[in-house]
Scaffold this active site. Structure first.
Site, PDB file in Angstrom:
ATOM      1  N   TRP A   1       0.830  -1.208   0.000  1.00  0.00           N
ATOM      2  CA  TRP A   1       0.000   0.000   0.000  1.00  0.00           C
ATOM      3  C   TRP A   1       0.861   1.254   0.000  1.00  0.00           C
ATOM      4  O   TRP A   1       0.529   2.246  -0.645  1.00  0.00           O
ATOM      5  CB  TRP A   1      -0.984  -0.008   1.180  1.00  0.00           C
ATOM      6  CG  TRP A   1      -1.993  -1.113   1.041  1.00  0.00           C
ATOM      7  CD1 TRP A   1      -2.115  -2.209   1.830  1.00  0.00           C
ATOM      8  CD2 TRP A   1      -3.005  -1.244   0.021  1.00  0.00           C
ATOM      9  NE1 TRP A   1      -3.132  -3.011   1.370  1.00  0.00           N
ATOM     10  CE2 TRP A   1      -3.692  -2.451   0.271  1.00  0.00           C
ATOM     11  CE3 TRP A   1      -3.391  -0.472  -1.076  1.00  0.00           C
ATOM     12  CZ2 TRP A   1      -4.746  -2.895  -0.534  1.00  0.00           C
ATOM     13  CZ3 TRP A   1      -4.441  -0.909  -1.881  1.00  0.00           C
ATOM     14  CH2 TRP A   1      -5.103  -2.100  -1.604  1.00  0.00           C
TER      15      TRP A   1
ATOM     16  N   ASP B   1      -1.375   6.684   6.362  1.00  0.00           N
ATOM     17  CA  ASP B   1      -2.480   5.807   5.962  1.00  0.00           C
ATOM     18  C   ASP B   1      -2.737   4.854   7.124  1.00  0.00           C
ATOM     19  O   ASP B   1      -1.926   3.987   7.417  1.00  0.00           O
ATOM     20  CB  ASP B   1      -2.055   5.030   4.701  1.00  0.00           C
ATOM     21  CG  ASP B   1      -3.097   3.997   4.277  1.00  0.00           C
ATOM     22  OD1 ASP B   1      -4.150   3.893   4.938  1.00  0.00           O
ATOM     23  OD2 ASP B   1      -2.843   3.294   3.268  1.00  0.00           O
TER      24      ASP B   1
ATOM     25  N   LYS C   1     -12.485  -1.618   7.684  1.00  0.00           N
ATOM     26  CA  LYS C   1     -11.878  -2.599   8.581  1.00  0.00           C
ATOM     27  C   LYS C   1     -12.429  -2.400  10.002  1.00  0.00           C
ATOM     28  O   LYS C   1     -13.161  -3.223  10.494  1.00  0.00           O
ATOM     29  CB  LYS C   1     -10.344  -2.497   8.586  1.00  0.00           C
ATOM     30  CG  LYS C   1      -9.686  -3.087   7.338  1.00  0.00           C
ATOM     31  CD  LYS C   1      -9.301  -2.024   6.384  1.00  0.00           C
ATOM     32  CE  LYS C   1      -8.260  -2.345   5.365  1.00  0.00           C
ATOM     33  NZ  LYS C   1      -8.546  -3.322   4.344  1.00  0.00           N
TER      34      LYS C   1
END
Ligand SMILES: Cc1ncc(COP(=O)(O)O)c(C=O)c1O
Length: 364
Positions: free
Chosen positions: A100, A169, A193
């Site tokens: 990511w 992030d 999540k």
């Protein structure tokens, strides 16, 4: 009712209490005769939902007053280009800890000069760089990092004190523990999540950092647009924001971030112990000091048993244990809403599986 042990990486398990409340309120929200999805986003009822979600975020995460709380769309993936589009001036530093962060870097390259401040790539992203290994420049527009690496199962347990504003992030560990919000210029996280359904991205942005944002950008890609409109510039993802509010109600009723952090640590410890005490039958991917309390990644010494494990786990009611396609092996994502009992059940299953297949899998 089909009870399963949900270890999905995202979208992931949500608290039963939040889902049941949504079910109760689904067709007639608060006596309106309408569902949340049918309310005007300009009306009083939706305004209460929106304000409630923002207040809960500020309270539970202890967000200082000089931070704006935004609800955006486009997932965390749209933050990858939006951050550099708004802030990348002379140069930005990216810390690479997984796929990511690599994606975030790739998007930044469209907008200006980037440098890599530290990278775990050579070690197959098993380890988070030591804080004293990070190189950055005071003149950087910002330093970008990823707090939890969903795919590799590694997590920062302390954050760097950077000279330039730190952008993070936090998609896969926000609201899983207390965090020093004031150490960051900007935090972003896709909700799917720990926070609710997909469709909404939470952004926290310090006002002083916002002042550095570029002007002349398309309205939908400018943070300022959403700050000025309280995230109501266009139609927000109303149902996702409503669910986020319910999930945070559950979090508060469960004892808040200190309690959830303790629970998450206990769940992770249970699984890592099962891996470490398996005599090499299971092998943890992450280095011990970098292990994530959200995504537990491991392989079987005998890789041929991986598909057997997944098949038998599926039959026993376990969902989502396959590793990410780029890493393989197995992964148990144990976000806030995954109960301790599910982790205990998984550990029992892992022990039974090992006993059953030991002679085929004990050697590397
Ligand atoms: C750490 C991290 N960043 C970014 C993303 C991408 O998020 P989205 O699908 O919301 O764009 C994910 C998705 O799993 C993630 O785990």
């Amino acid at each position: 009712m089909n009870d399963v042990h949900n270890f999905n990486a995202g979208p992931a398990a949500l608290p039963k209490q939040a889902l049941e409340r949504a079910q109760k309120e689904l067709v007639n929200f608060d006596g309106t005769g309408m569902s949340v999805m049918e309310l005007s986003h300009r009306g009083d009822t939706y305004d209460r939902i929106h304000t409630h979600a923002i207040k809960k975020i500020r309270k539970l995460l202890e967000v200082p007053d000089d931070y704006h709380i935004l609800f955006l769309q486009g997932g965390a993936s749209l933050q990858f280009p939006m951050v550099p589009m708004n802030f990348l001036d002379s140069q930005a530093t990216y810390i690479l800890t997984g796929a990511w962060s690599e994606k975030a870097l790739a998007e930044a390259k469209h907008f200006g000069k980037t440098v890599i401040g530290a990278s775990g790539k050579d070690g197959n992203y098993k380890q988070i760089p030591a804080l004293n290994q990070i190189s950055e420049h005071a003149q950087d527009s910002y330093v970008h990092m990823t707090s939890n690496n969903t795919i590799y199962g590694t997590q920062w347990h302390a954050f760097p004190n950077t000279k330039a504003p730190l952008v993070c992030d936090m998609s896969s560990d926000i609201f899983s523990r207390r965090i020093p919000v004031n150490q960051f210029g900007l935090i972003y996280a896709g909700a799917q999540k720990n926070l609710g359904p997909s469709g909404v991205t939470l952004v926290l942005i310090q006002d002083a950092f916002l002042q550095r944002a570029k002007s002349g950008l398309p309205a939908m890609l400018s943070y300022d647009t959403f700050v000025k409109s309280n995230s109501l510039y266009n139609t927000p993802p109303v149902f996702s924001i409503y669910m986020l509010g319910l999930v945070l109600d559950w979090l508060e009723e469960s004892g808040g971030l200190t309690e959830i952090e303790n629970r998450n640590k206990a769940k992770a410890q249970l699984l890592y112990e099962a891996i470490d005490e398996s005599d090499g039958f299971y092998i943890g991917h992450a280095a011990q000091d970098s292990r994530s309390n959200m995504n537990v990644t491991f392989t079987l010494a005998n890789d041929a048993l991986t598909s057997v494990f997944l098949q038998e786990a599926k039959e026993a009611g376990f969902v989502g244990l396959n590793g990410h396609r780029s890493v393989g092996g197995l992964r148990a994502s144990i976000y806030n809403a995954v109960p301790y009992a599910s982790c205990e059940a998984l550990v029992d299953f892992m022990k039974q599986f090992k006993n059953k297949h030991a002679e085929k899998g004990a050697t590397v």
